[in-house]
Design an enzyme around this catalytic site. Structure first.
Site, mmCIF file in Angstrom:
data_model
loop_
_atom_site.group_PDB
_atom_site.id
_atom_site.type_symbol
_atom_site.label_atom_id
_atom_site.label_comp_id
_atom_site.label_asym_id
_atom_site.label_seq_id
_atom_site.Cartn_x
_atom_site.Cartn_y
_atom_site.Cartn_z
ATOM 1 N N HIS A 105 55.284 -1.916 -30.328
ATOM 2 C CA HIS A 105 54.851 -3.313 -30.337
ATOM 3 C C HIS A 105 55.112 -3.919 -31.718
ATOM 4 O O HIS A 105 54.931 -3.245 -32.744
ATOM 5 C CB HIS A 105 53.338 -3.420 -30.094
ATOM 6 C CG HIS A 105 52.879 -2.962 -28.736
ATOM 7 N ND1 HIS A 105 53.714 -2.717 -27.669
ATOM 8 C CD2 HIS A 105 51.615 -2.745 -28.270
ATOM 9 C CE1 HIS A 105 53.000 -2.350 -26.616
ATOM 10 N NE2 HIS A 105 51.724 -2.347 -26.951
ATOM 11 N N CYS A 157 46.065 -0.660 -28.129
ATOM 12 C CA CYS A 157 47.230 -0.328 -28.961
ATOM 13 C C CYS A 157 47.552 -1.406 -30.002
ATOM 14 O O CYS A 157 47.828 -1.100 -31.168
ATOM 15 C CB CYS A 157 48.451 -0.074 -28.066
ATOM 16 S SG CYS A 157 48.587 -1.208 -26.674
HETATM 17 N N1 LIG Z 1 50.582 2.795 -22.590
HETATM 18 C C1 LIG Z 1 50.027 2.447 -23.746
HETATM 19 O O1 LIG Z 1 50.689 2.069 -24.734
HETATM 20 C C2 LIG Z 1 48.537 2.513 -23.898
HETATM 21 C C3 LIG Z 1 48.007 2.294 -25.158
HETATM 22 C C4 LIG Z 1 46.619 2.355 -25.324
HETATM 23 C C5 LIG Z 1 45.833 2.630 -24.232
HETATM 24 N N2 LIG Z 1 46.390 2.828 -23.007
HETATM 25 C C6 LIG Z 1 45.503 3.118 -21.885
HETATM 26 O O2 LIG Z 1 45.727 4.447 -21.446
HETATM 27 C C7 LIG Z 1 45.526 4.521 -20.034
HETATM 28 C C8 LIG Z 1 46.756 5.139 -19.373
HETATM 29 O O3 LIG Z 1 47.911 4.414 -19.696
HETATM 30 P P1 LIG Z 1 49.380 4.968 -19.368
HETATM 31 O O4 LIG Z 1 50.289 4.021 -20.028
HETATM 32 O O5 LIG Z 1 49.496 6.412 -19.665
HETATM 33 O O6 LIG Z 1 49.442 4.761 -17.758
HETATM 34 P P2 LIG Z 1 50.335 5.540 -16.674
HETATM 35 O O7 LIG Z 1 51.636 5.974 -17.256
HETATM 36 O O8 LIG Z 1 50.355 4.659 -15.497
HETATM 37 O O9 LIG Z 1 49.472 6.859 -16.331
HETATM 38 C C9 LIG Z 1 48.225 6.797 -15.723
HETATM 39 C C10 LIG Z 1 47.630 8.188 -15.615
HETATM 40 O O10 LIG Z 1 46.297 8.074 -15.109
HETATM 41 C C11 LIG Z 1 46.180 8.859 -13.913
HETATM 42 N N3 LIG Z 1 45.288 8.185 -12.978
HETATM 43 C C12 LIG Z 1 45.411 6.937 -12.479
HETATM 44 N N4 LIG Z 1 44.383 6.673 -11.640
HETATM 45 C C13 LIG Z 1 43.602 7.782 -11.614
HETATM 46 C C14 LIG Z 1 42.412 8.128 -10.937
HETATM 47 N N5 LIG Z 1 41.790 7.276 -10.097
HETATM 48 N N6 LIG Z 1 41.892 9.341 -11.158
HETATM 49 C C15 LIG Z 1 42.495 10.229 -11.982
HETATM 50 N N7 LIG Z 1 43.631 9.953 -12.657
HETATM 51 C C16 LIG Z 1 44.184 8.742 -12.462
HETATM 52 C C17 LIG Z 1 47.586 8.942 -13.384
HETATM 53 O O11 LIG Z 1 47.666 10.071 -12.537
HETATM 54 P P3 LIG Z 1 48.652 10.166 -11.263
HETATM 55 O O12 LIG Z 1 49.943 10.714 -11.799
HETATM 56 O O13 LIG Z 1 47.942 11.124 -10.380
HETATM 57 O O14 LIG Z 1 48.775 8.802 -10.701
HETATM 58 C C18 LIG Z 1 48.381 9.107 -14.680
HETATM 59 O O15 LIG Z 1 48.279 10.431 -15.139
HETATM 60 C C19 LIG Z 1 45.180 3.113 -19.585
HETATM 61 O O16 LIG Z 1 43.784 2.967 -19.620
HETATM 62 C C20 LIG Z 1 45.785 2.242 -20.674
HETATM 63 O O17 LIG Z 1 45.130 1.012 -20.791
HETATM 64 C C21 LIG Z 1 47.725 2.782 -22.819
#
Ligand SMILES: NC(=O)c1ccc[n+]([C@@H]2O[C@H](COP(=O)([O-])OP(=O)(O)OC[C@H]3O[C@@H](n4cnc5c(N)ncnc54)[C@H](OP(=O)(O)O)[C@@H]3O)[C@@H](O)[C@H]2O)c1
Length: 339
Positions: A250, A136
């Site tokens: 950010h 991000c």
């Molecule tokens: N947040 C940001 O600003 C941002 C920006 C760029 C990239 N990212 C990347 O995007 C990804 C997700 O971020 P987020 O902020 O959305 O996190 P989050 O709110 O914690 O959500 C994580 C998601 O992944 C699922 N998940 C976790 N472990 C899993 C597994 N073993 N198998 C299948 N599904 C699984 C979770 O499902 P459950 O509900 O079943 O747990 C949930 O839907 C990460 O890789 C992060 O680095 C995030």
């Protein structure tokens, strides 16, 4: 069959219950992306939950070997290890994967794309069937820097980031909310597994693990990804990344030096029409980018453009964007649109 129906895609969303996944569904809907069917996927933990998309209700399934059958596009935001495991499965099933995690970003056969900067790299997607969405903080930095680089040749950049807790996912929102309340009620904030220290009313210069030289994972991501996206392999990049107690968007203080020194006015002239950029630069009138203003919006906001006070010929800038939109979901959907 109308053209739209012919072109509509079956889209699998892995991580559909998370912050980025839910934002991706919102962006697909808002941009009227031609979707024939959504396949919402997550872990066992939230299988059976429902999500609404364009007036239809879909049930979330636990990801498995058959989850991607028939999918044209698979948008992943479930973290690096699920991505390493499932992206090859989705690609093998015929889907093009757009992955938000760090799992594939530095793989030389996977393009790392910001549509305003290097859309032409999408041709590399054929190699593995996977396209990586950058970190991000890197996305908003390169959207602001690349137009200046094209005009003047970037030869050094320094980043200091101010990253909101939504960048860490759903759980971090609760950690900041609860910790803030506890402190305001006169109590010590509870500890959590999300951060090494409570984040409320504090600053943590610690995003990802530190290497032997004390550089954090997030800092290396910004260094390496900036070079790869802008195709400047030897770009010197200084970087300090900091988690701050705000919920969304950010901020980044950037110092950039160019082969052909640019005046602040020349930089403003270039950035006012640059794709994806919104200039907010009237410090005398207290106009500059702010995270609360940027939240929920698509642009990368740039302001406080000035001559750097320390580095001869360099410019200083302040850049703000919504990490869940341009920093993740919007950029991923824009990549899907390129496809
Ligand atoms: N947040 C940001 O600003 C941002 C920006 C760029 C990239 N990212 C990347 O995007 C990804 C997700 O971020 P987020 O902020 O959305 O996190 P989050 O709110 O914690 O959500 C994580 C998601 O992944 C699922 N998940 C976790 N472990 C899993 C597994 N073993 N198998 C299948 N599904 C699984 C979770 O499902 P459950 O509900 O079943 O747990 C949930 O839907 C990460 O890789 C992060 O680095 C995030």
């Amino acid at each position: 069959m109308s053209d739209i129906v012919k072109k509509a895609k079956k889209v699998a969303v892995l991580g559909a219950t998370g912050l980025v996944g839910r934002e991706m569904l919102k962006v697909l809907e808002q941009r009227d992306f031609p979707v024939s069917e959504i396949v919402p996927l997550a872990s066992e933990h939230s299988a059976g939950q429902t999500i609404d998309f364009k007036g239809s209700r879909y049930t979330v399934s636990a990801v498995g070997p058959d989850s991607f059958n028939g999918a044209d596009i698979a948008l992943f935001s479930a973290g690096a290890s699920p991505s390493k495991r499932w992206a090859p499965v989705a690609a093998e099933a015929g889907a093009i994967v757009v992955d938000n995690s760090s799992a594939w970003r530095m793989d030389s056969s996977v393009p790392l794309i910001v549509p305003e900067v290097n859309p032409e790299d999408i041709k590399e997607a054929d190699k593995k069937g996977i396209i990586a969405n950058p970190n991000c903080s890197t996305i908003q930095a390169v959207v602001a820097l690349y137009p200046l680089h094209k005009a003047a040749g970037l030869n050094y950049v320094s980043y200091t980031t101010f990253q909101s807790v939504s960048g860490t996912g759903q759980e971090a929102l609760e950690v900041l909310d609860t910790g803030s309340r506890e402190i305001l009620e006169g109590n010590e904030p509870s500890s959590s597994l999300v951060y090494p220290h409570p984040i409320a009313f504090d600053l943590l210069p610690h995003i990802g693990a530190f290497d032997i030289d004390g550089v954090s994972e997030e800092e290396w991501k910004m260094v390496r990804e900036s070079r790869k996206i802008m195709h400047i392999d030897d770009l010197p990049v200084s970087c300090t990344t900091v988690r701050v107690p705000i919920f969304r968007s950010h901020g980044e203080a950037i110092v950039a030096r160019f082969d052909k020194p640019l005046s602040p006015d020349e930089a403003r002239e270039i950035l006012k029409d640059a794709p994806g950029v919104n200039l907010q630069d009237n410090p005398g009138g207290s106009v500059y980018p702010r995270p609360r203003f940027a939240a929920g919006k698509d642009a990368v906001y740039v302001g406080r453009i000035r001559k750097d006070t320390g580095l001869e010929g360099a410019l200083a800038l302040w850049v703000v964007a919504d990490n869940l939109r341009k920093g993740a979901a919007l950029n991923a959907v824009q990549i899907a649109e390129l496809l």
